[in-house]
Scaffold this motif. Sequence first.
Motif, PDB file in Angstrom:
ATOM      1  N   ARG A 838       0.832  -1.208   0.000  1.00 20.16           N
ATOM      2  CA  ARG A 838       0.000   0.000   0.000  1.00 20.16           C
ATOM      3  C   ARG A 838       0.866   1.258   0.000  1.00 20.16           C
ATOM      4  O   ARG A 838       0.480   2.274  -0.589  1.00 20.16           O
ATOM      5  N   ASP A 841       1.332   2.873  -3.310  1.00 17.86           N
ATOM      6  CA  ASP A 841       0.295   3.784  -3.795  1.00 17.86           C
ATOM      7  C   ASP A 841       0.515   5.207  -3.291  1.00 17.86           C
ATOM      8  O   ASP A 841       0.033   6.168  -3.898  1.00 17.86           O
ATOM      9  N   ILE A 880      -2.383   4.884   6.415  1.00 18.85           N
ATOM     10  CA  ILE A 880      -2.527   3.427   6.303  1.00 18.85           C
ATOM     11  C   ILE A 880      -3.049   2.843   7.611  1.00 18.85           C
ATOM     12  O   ILE A 880      -3.871   1.910   7.611  1.00 18.85           O
ATOM     13  N   LEU A 899      -5.780  -2.135   1.053  1.00 23.60           N
ATOM     14  CA  LEU A 899      -4.486  -2.725   1.406  1.00 23.60           C
ATOM     15  C   LEU A 899      -4.260  -4.063   0.706  1.00 23.60           C
ATOM     16  O   LEU A 899      -3.184  -4.329   0.177  1.00 23.60           O
ATOM     17  N   ALA A 902      -3.632  -3.566  -2.975  1.00 25.25           N
ATOM     18  CA  ALA A 902      -2.480  -2.742  -3.330  1.00 25.25           C
ATOM     19  C   ALA A 902      -1.349  -3.603  -3.887  1.00 25.25           C
ATOM     20  O   ALA A 902      -1.219  -4.775  -3.510  1.00 25.25           O
TER      21      ALA A 902
END
Length: 963
Positions: A838, A841, A880, A899, A902
Amino acid sequence: MSNAKSLEELEQKQDFIRRHIGPSPAQVSDMLSALEVSSVQELIDQTVPASIRLEQPLTVGESRTEVETLSYLKSVASKNKVFKSYIGQGYHPTNVPHVILRNVLENPGWYTAYTPYQPEIAQGRLESLLNFQTMTLDLTGLDLASASLLDESTAAAEAMGLAKRVSKAKKANAFFIADDVHTQTIDVVTTRAEQFGFEIIVGKAEDAVNHDIFGALFQYPTTSGEVVDITDLIAGVQSKKAIACVAADIMSLLLLKAPGKLGADVVLGSAQRFGVPMGYGGPHAAFFATRDAYKRSLPGRIIGVSKDRLGNDALRMAMQTREQHIRRDKANSNICTAQVLLANMAAFYAVYHGPQGLKTIAQRIHRFADILATGLKAKGIALKHSTWFDTLTIVGDNKADVTARAIAKGVNFATNHDGEYSISVSETTTRADIAELFDIILGEGHGLSVDAIAADVEANGSESIPASLVRDDEVLTHPNFNSYHSETDMLRYIKRLESKDLSLNHSMISLGSCTMKLNATAEMIPITWPEFANLHPFCPLDQAEGYQIMIGELHDWLVNITGYDAVSLQPNSGAQGEYAGLIAIRKYHESRGDAHRNVCLIPSSAHGTNPASAQMASMKIVVVNCDKNGNVDMADLKAKAEEVAENLSCIMITYPSTHGVYEETIREICDIIHEHGGQVYMDGANMNAQVGVTSPGFIGSDVSHLNLHKTFCIPHGGGGPGVGPIGVKSHLAPFMPNHSVINVPGTNIGNGAVSAAPYGSAAILPISWAYITMMGSEGLKQATEMAIVNANYLTHELSKHFPILYRGRNNRVAHECIVDLRPLKEQSGITEMDVAKRLQDYGFHSPTMSFPVAGTLMIEPTESESKGEIDRFIEAMVSIKGEIEKVISGEWSIENNPLVFAPHTQGDVLGNEWDRAYDRFYAAFPVPAVAKNKFWPTVTRIDDVYGDRNLVCACPPVETYRD
């Protein structure tokens, strides 16, 4: 006026320090305020034990400006004499295509990337490495290739290790090396064999079958240039259930039958002459290929083709997973660094020229050798062999006169044969050069015409390559080697791959223990200067005076910085440094009649290369426990040191610890080991938290390796090059590596080499030299202090949201921290892998994942990152955390949240179907800062299990591209 001028000069001197260190004075003040300290010094006092703090400042000199530094270094480099080199012996002049020079070697998009452990954001360099593997497979004729090793000689040593593991001649303990293998390779392999307890037999190649062996090594063509059909030699070795290894010249394989087709089990060599400068010995990528049956014993990294979550082809490292950290003392090899940047250069060289272009280059080299040979034979000059690819060995009684004339004309031959000298022509050789060689060898007035001889050779053909060994199969048929031959196409291909990769020129790479900090442009500039790039490592020392000055100054500075008495710059990776340091310890014990001392104590938190290196030095490993705070368990250490006292060789310990804290008991640990007759090996991975504040020698250790590619700013290059010199106390200095071709002063004659070249990867030493020069004593200390400030600020802010696993005195950390994700994982099912993916991203490379503790992230901001970038990373981690809390609360299910999906690619986000529990825009732009500098991964989550079950380690077939 003089005061004003002095102040102006001082500000100029400190200019580079300000540019290297990321936080501004105002940002430093803000971070110190958050940490509730009034000054940097107060934080250092709270963090670093007073007992190990240096009493005197470093003495490497004042900081110099970039202009001063490059001007002085240019004057030093000018003392090198760049002769035309015909020395050969594994090193050749080459033409580096300028499109590759400028857009790869000199491009931070390529040289600042990290090892592709996070493959979704490394697809570009992974494709290039897959090209390298495909090139290796095609040229060697074997089944499976690695993505590069350190150099040809160490690759040969790895081949010996593989041979011992897989050979069915289990009772044999001898390895045979043909006496016409390169001298430096015999040296390095012999050193490795001594540590393993293997017997080395060096003899005529045809004698291999007369010995009880588990493997044999042949050179193809030989070091003196002969092209020999080794089919029967290989079969003879295999008839004894031994493994046949061949060290091959990569350029010759365009014209010669592939060694794999001759039956070889292992083929290795250097890719240097594929567009990588000689650089006084390195760095260069070695290639290594073997049979599929031996894939579990293949050293190094393998790039494999897998699938991503959407079913797209995707690349990732297969069968590596930092196996040292998993298998530790059972690892196949201690190699942790490849030569990725140089492998990429060699692969791009093959892509740019293509199969026909490469064959044309090889044919031109061979034709010049034929022309030279024909002319010499016409004048009665005796050649040692009747076959050759590019190297002629001349036999005669006028060697001294010829070599003197050569030196007078700025030409080097290989002269290490009694009554013989060798000439290796190269890609850079011209007709004028051949005419000059005739003048040197025959004297003026010989009457030979290069054009006339060339016409004669063309008319009569060549028999210098035996007909049975002429290559008749197609190579490099994949589209990647047949599509980018114009500079426009090549430029766009390089850029396309670069754009798939996240590097330091995009964002902070926060890997703990990997020190991804600024590689300043001024530090990088000298490595492409001809005076440094174009020297052969075996040229006469008086031609390398500039290198000797630079190396000497770097040596003295590293001695001062480390608190040791001597340094060897030969090891060309951190793992090689560990190996060299342990050899020095072993030889020291042997010199005192203590050869039985073979036990190495290693804390359970150690880097995995430590036990792997120890087993390579034939040491028995005893693991020392750590306490709940991550420190060495002193009671366990004392008990085990006493238990093995009679046989104690050393301890390998990292400082600050692998857990990122300054252990208070480090001096006591050193004392305990010394009291029981052992030596202290201090792993230099975290040296960037010592420089100018403390030092391994001052603390009490005896030897350390230094990762110049970490602390001293040599860039990681996507996974290499690295440099791992060792510093030692005076009693170990005589036992550092020497070299059989070029003697290294200060070490015992007869000490074996650990790398192919006497000064390892000499061409990139100017980077660390320039870093130390421009930082000076003051700047080096500031770098360490700011690394501690940044790490503690990051830890303070993250601790508001995540548990921090280990802390030292006064609740401080050293230069890195470990975030414990296990509690969140238990509550949510979200793993550390999900968090790592994640982060992509959000535009960040993942921190070090699940090392040294599973379920954690180890984070190191370094001194080069500004508070703004650190805050951006903190914002990403906090965001996150919020996403995980939504999974915990049930707002998102464990199967449907950003998550687990990702990273998100453009194709994923813009696809026709979207059945996610979160918004498309949020998937790609979770916080506003991301939109300002969006980095798009080019593949979604990669399926490692699929890749391992369907191992494909060459470029996908043409049909894939058509689809």
